[in-house]
Design a protein around this motif. Structure first.
Motif, PDB file in Angstrom:
ATOM      1  N   ALA A 134       9.128-116.584-137.577  1.00 14.84           N
ATOM      2  CA  ALA A 134      10.407-116.090-138.121  1.00 14.84           C
ATOM      3  C   ALA A 134      10.230-115.318-139.427  1.00 14.84           C
ATOM      4  CB  ALA A 134      11.368-117.263-138.302  1.00 14.84           C
ATOM      5  N   ILE A 135       9.290-115.733-140.267  1.00 10.29           N
ATOM      6  CA  ILE A 135       9.114-115.014-141.542  1.00 10.29           C
ATOM      7  C   ILE A 135       8.606-113.593-141.271  1.00 10.29           C
ATOM      8  CG2 ILE A 135       7.845-114.985-143.747  1.00 10.29           C
ATOM      9  CD1 ILE A 135       7.785-118.079-143.579  1.00 10.29           C
ATOM     10  N   HIS A 136       7.639-113.480-140.350  1.00 11.63           N
ATOM     11  CA  HIS A 136       7.153-112.138-139.985  1.00 11.63           C
ATOM     12  C   HIS A 136       8.324-111.273-139.515  1.00 11.63           C
ATOM     13  CE1 HIS A 136       3.149-114.239-138.666  1.00 11.63           C
ATOM     14  NE2 HIS A 136       3.117-113.946-139.950  1.00 11.63           N
ATOM     15  N   LEU A 137       9.101-111.834-138.586  1.00  5.77           N
ATOM     16  CA  LEU A 137      10.192-111.059-137.978  1.00  5.77           C
ATOM     17  C   LEU A 137      11.249-110.684-139.018  1.00  5.77           C
ATOM     18  CD1 LEU A 137      10.424-113.129-134.694  1.00  5.77           C
ATOM     19  CD2 LEU A 137       9.760-110.730-134.858  1.00  5.77           C
ATOM     20  N   LYS A 138      11.551-111.609-139.935  1.00  2.00           N
ATOM     21  CA  LYS A 138      12.560-111.311-140.971  1.00  2.00           C
ATOM     22  C   LYS A 138      12.063-110.199-141.886  1.00  2.00           C
ATOM     23  CE  LYS A 138      14.755-115.846-141.080  1.00  2.00           C
ATOM     24  NZ  LYS A 138      14.771-117.157-141.763  1.00  2.00           N
ATOM     25  N   ASN A 139      10.784-110.273-142.252  1.00  2.00           N
ATOM     26  CA  ASN A 139      10.232-109.225-143.119  1.00  2.00           C
ATOM     27  C   ASN A 139      10.282-107.862-142.424  1.00  2.00           C
ATOM     28  OD1 ASN A 139       9.656-110.846-145.328  1.00  2.00           O
ATOM     29  ND2 ASN A 139       7.616-111.383-144.573  1.00  2.00           N
ATOM     30  N   LEU A 140       9.934-107.848-141.133  1.00  2.00           N
ATOM     31  CA  LEU A 140       9.946-106.581-140.400  1.00  2.00           C
ATOM     32  C   LEU A 140      11.379-106.056-140.257  1.00  2.00           C
ATOM     33  CD1 LEU A 140       7.231-107.361-137.681  1.00  2.00           C
ATOM     34  CD2 LEU A 140       6.972-105.989-139.764  1.00  2.00           C
ATOM     35  N   LEU A 141      12.328-106.975-140.071  1.00  2.00           N
ATOM     36  CA  LEU A 141      13.739-106.559-139.998  1.00  2.00           C
ATOM     37  C   LEU A 141      14.179-105.956-141.335  1.00  2.00           C
ATOM     38  CD1 LEU A 141      16.479-106.397-138.583  1.00  2.00           C
ATOM     39  CD2 LEU A 141      16.925-108.738-139.327  1.00  2.00           C
ATOM     40  N   THR A 142      13.816-106.614-142.427  1.00  2.00           N
ATOM     41  CA  THR A 142      14.171-106.093-143.767  1.00  2.00           C
ATOM     42  C   THR A 142      13.622-104.680-143.944  1.00  2.00           C
ATOM     43  OG1 THR A 142      14.154-108.309-144.694  1.00  2.00           O
ATOM     44  CG2 THR A 142      13.899-106.503-146.257  1.00  2.00           C
ATOM     45  N   LEU A 143      12.366-104.502-143.536  1.00  4.93           N
ATOM     46  CA  LEU A 143      11.737-103.182-143.683  1.00  4.93           C
ATOM     47  C   LEU A 143      12.458-102.146-142.828  1.00  4.93           C
ATOM     48  CD1 LEU A 143       8.075-104.478-143.726  1.00  4.93           C
ATOM     49  CD2 LEU A 143       9.187-103.188-145.575  1.00  4.93           C
ATOM     50  N   SER A 144      12.803-102.532-141.619  1.00  2.26           N
ATOM     51  CA  SER A 144      13.534-101.615-140.745  1.00  2.26           C
ATOM     52  C   SER A 144      14.896-101.261-141.351  1.00  2.26           C
ATOM     53  CB  SER A 144      13.707-102.271-139.367  1.00  2.26           C
ATOM     54  OG  SER A 144      14.507-101.478-138.544  1.00  2.26           O
ATOM     55  N   GLU A 145      15.572-102.254-141.898  1.00  2.00           N
ATOM     56  CA  GLU A 145      16.882-102.001-142.513  1.00  2.00           C
ATOM     57  C   GLU A 145      16.781-101.072-143.723  1.00  2.00           C
ATOM     58  OE1 GLU A 145      19.168-106.140-141.223  1.00  2.00           O
ATOM     59  OE2 GLU A 145      18.165-106.046-143.167  1.00  2.00           O
ATOM     60  N   CYS A 146      15.622-101.083-144.358  1.00  2.00           N
ATOM     61  CA  CYS A 146      15.410-100.205-145.524  1.00  2.00           C
ATOM     62  C   CYS A 146      14.948 -98.813-145.106  1.00  2.00           C
ATOM     63  CB  CYS A 146      14.372-100.806-146.462  1.00  2.00           C
ATOM     64  SG  CYS A 146      14.982-102.228-147.345  1.00  2.00           S
ATOM     65  N   GLY A 147      14.769 -98.595-143.800  1.00  2.00           N
ATOM     66  CA  GLY A 147      14.437 -97.245-143.337  1.00  2.00           C
ATOM     67  C   GLY A 147      13.030 -97.076-142.796  1.00  2.00           C
ATOM     68  N   ALA A 148      12.205 -98.121-142.874  1.00  2.00           N
ATOM     69  CA  ALA A 148      10.843 -97.985-142.330  1.00  2.00           C
ATOM     70  C   ALA A 148      10.892 -97.963-140.805  1.00  2.00           C
ATOM     71  CB  ALA A 148       9.979 -99.157-142.801  1.00  2.00           C
ATOM     72  N   VAL A 149       9.944 -97.268-140.205  1.00  2.00           N
ATOM     73  CA  VAL A 149       9.797 -97.309-138.746  1.00  2.00           C
ATOM     74  C   VAL A 149       8.747 -98.362-138.438  1.00  2.00           C
ATOM     75  CG1 VAL A 149       9.112 -96.018-136.676  1.00  2.00           C
ATOM     76  CG2 VAL A 149      10.364 -94.857-138.519  1.00  2.00           C
ATOM     77  N   ILE A 150       9.119 -99.321-137.585  1.00  2.00           N
ATOM     78  CA  ILE A 150       8.200-100.398-137.212  1.00  2.00           C
ATOM     79  C   ILE A 150       7.684-100.088-135.813  1.00  2.00           C
ATOM     80  CG2 ILE A 150       7.953-102.898-136.905  1.00  2.00           C
ATOM     81  CD1 ILE A 150       8.826-102.049-139.767  1.00  2.00           C
ATOM     82  N   ILE A 151       6.401 -99.793-135.722  1.00  2.00           N
ATOM     83  CA  ILE A 151       5.852 -99.420-134.411  1.00  2.00           C
ATOM     84  C   ILE A 151       4.587-100.236-134.148  1.00  2.00           C
ATOM     85  CG2 ILE A 151       4.895 -97.285-135.459  1.00  2.00           C
ATOM     86  CD1 ILE A 151       5.278 -96.046-132.576  1.00  2.00           C
ATOM     87  N   PRO A 152       4.782-101.404-133.522  1.00  2.00           N
ATOM     88  CA  PRO A 152       3.632-102.274-133.239  1.00  2.00           C
ATOM     89  C   PRO A 152       2.665-101.562-132.287  1.00  2.00           C
ATOM     90  CG  PRO A 152       5.713-103.373-132.706  1.00  2.00           C
ATOM     91  CD  PRO A 152       6.029-101.946-132.956  1.00  2.00           C
ATOM     92  N   PRO A 153       1.400-101.908-132.345  1.00  2.00           N
ATOM     93  CA  PRO A 153       0.427-101.250-131.468  1.00  2.00           C
ATOM     94  C   PRO A 153       0.553-101.729-130.020  1.00  2.00           C
ATOM     95  CG  PRO A 153      -0.675-102.844-132.889  1.00  2.00           C
ATOM     96  CD  PRO A 153       0.770-102.857-133.281  1.00  2.00           C
ATOM     97  N   VAL A 154       1.562-101.207-129.347  1.00  2.00           N
ATOM     98  CA  VAL A 154       1.860-101.585-127.961  1.00  2.00           C
ATOM     99  C   VAL A 154       1.417-100.452-127.035  1.00  2.00           C
ATOM    100  CG1 VAL A 154       3.744-102.097-126.360  1.00  2.00           C
ATOM    101  CG2 VAL A 154       3.830-102.972-128.694  1.00  2.00           C
ATOM    102  N   PRO A 155       0.643-100.762-125.999  1.00  2.02           N
ATOM    103  CA  PRO A 155       0.182 -99.697-125.103  1.00  2.02           C
ATOM    104  C   PRO A 155       1.341 -99.018-124.365  1.00  2.02           C
ATOM    105  CG  PRO A 155      -1.047-101.732-124.712  1.00  2.02           C
ATOM    106  CD  PRO A 155       0.110-102.079-125.609  1.00  2.02           C
TER     107      PRO A 155
END
Ligand SMILES: Cc1cc2nc3c(=O)[nH]c(=O)nc-3n(C[C@H](O)[C@H](O)[C@H](O)COP(=O)(O)O)c2cc1C
Length: 195
Positions: A134-155
């Motif tokens: 949950a902490i990972h996911l919350k941090n990534l959500l915060t970053l996304s809300e601030c405008g970052a693009v979250i693009i995990p290395p998914v094939p």
């Protein structure tokens, strides 16, 4: 000349930063590279390539390659007045994602990312961890809300390739696209027709 910032951390996935930097080194661009201490160790462990030797090879290409000390808060990329096109953090560890998400900073990589967020410059993070708590996911959500693009290395599974190099290119191509750099590394969807 366009300026790009590339952050490399100690998450698994150094093959991605290696391919990304190799691609970018072929552009008429200024590359500002920041690698963390663990990032360098994991890069050498996973790729079997010495970081300094890799830099020499990058510098044979078109781009102007600058490597910043991660403790150097006097570097241009630490300031909003230093205009850049985009910053990519590949791979991005959960530790670095947490520091950027909280604004805790503490090193140049996090400061440069913080500057991108405040200046509304493209910030593309490729976070790598599994499973995510949950902490990972919350941090990534915060970053996304601030405008970052979250693009995990998914094939890109629909490319239907079993070739490892193609899979890496597919991921790196998407990361580059998210940073505004069009490229032919990834397969574009064409109504299910092979391109
Ligand atoms: C071989 C190796 C693989 C790792 N893979 C990951 C990973 O996939 N994701 C992650 O968040 N941390 C991973 N870590 C742990 C990070 O390196 C560690 O949290 C480190 O403090 C990150 O620091 P940095 O963000 O300053 O590079 C890995 C460590 C090692 C040695």
């Amino acid at each position: 000349m366009k300026r790009y910032i590339i952050g490399v951390t100690g998450a698994s996935g150094s093959v991605l930063s290696k391919r990304l930097l190799s691609f970018l080194s072929g552009l008429e661009a200024e590359l500002h590279i920041i690698i963390t201490d663990t990032g360098k160790k994991v890069f050498e462990y996973e790729t079997g390539t010495l970081w300094d030797a890799f830099l020499i090879s990058l510098r044979q290409n078109k781009a102007f390659v600058l490597v910043h000390d991660n403790n150097d808060m006097f570097a241009g990329v630490a300031s909003g007045s230093f205009v850049t096109e985009a910053m990519m953090v590949v791979p991005c560890s959960m530790a670095t994602a947490a520091k950027i998400a909280t604004g805790a900073g503490g090193n140049l990589l996090c400061r440069a990312a913080d500057v991108c967020l405040k200046e509304k410059t493209k910030l593309v993070l490729s976070p790598r961890e599994a499973p995510l708590h949950a902490i990972h996911l919350k941090n990534l959500l915060t970053l996304s809300e601030c405008g970052a693009v979250i693009i995990p290395p998914v094939p890109v599974f629909y490319a239907k390739s079993e070739n490892y190099g193609d899979m890496i290119d597919g991921i790196v191509g998407r990361i580059l696209k998210s940073a505004g750099i069009e490229n032919e590394l990834y397969t574009k969807w064409n109504n299910g027709k092979d391109i």
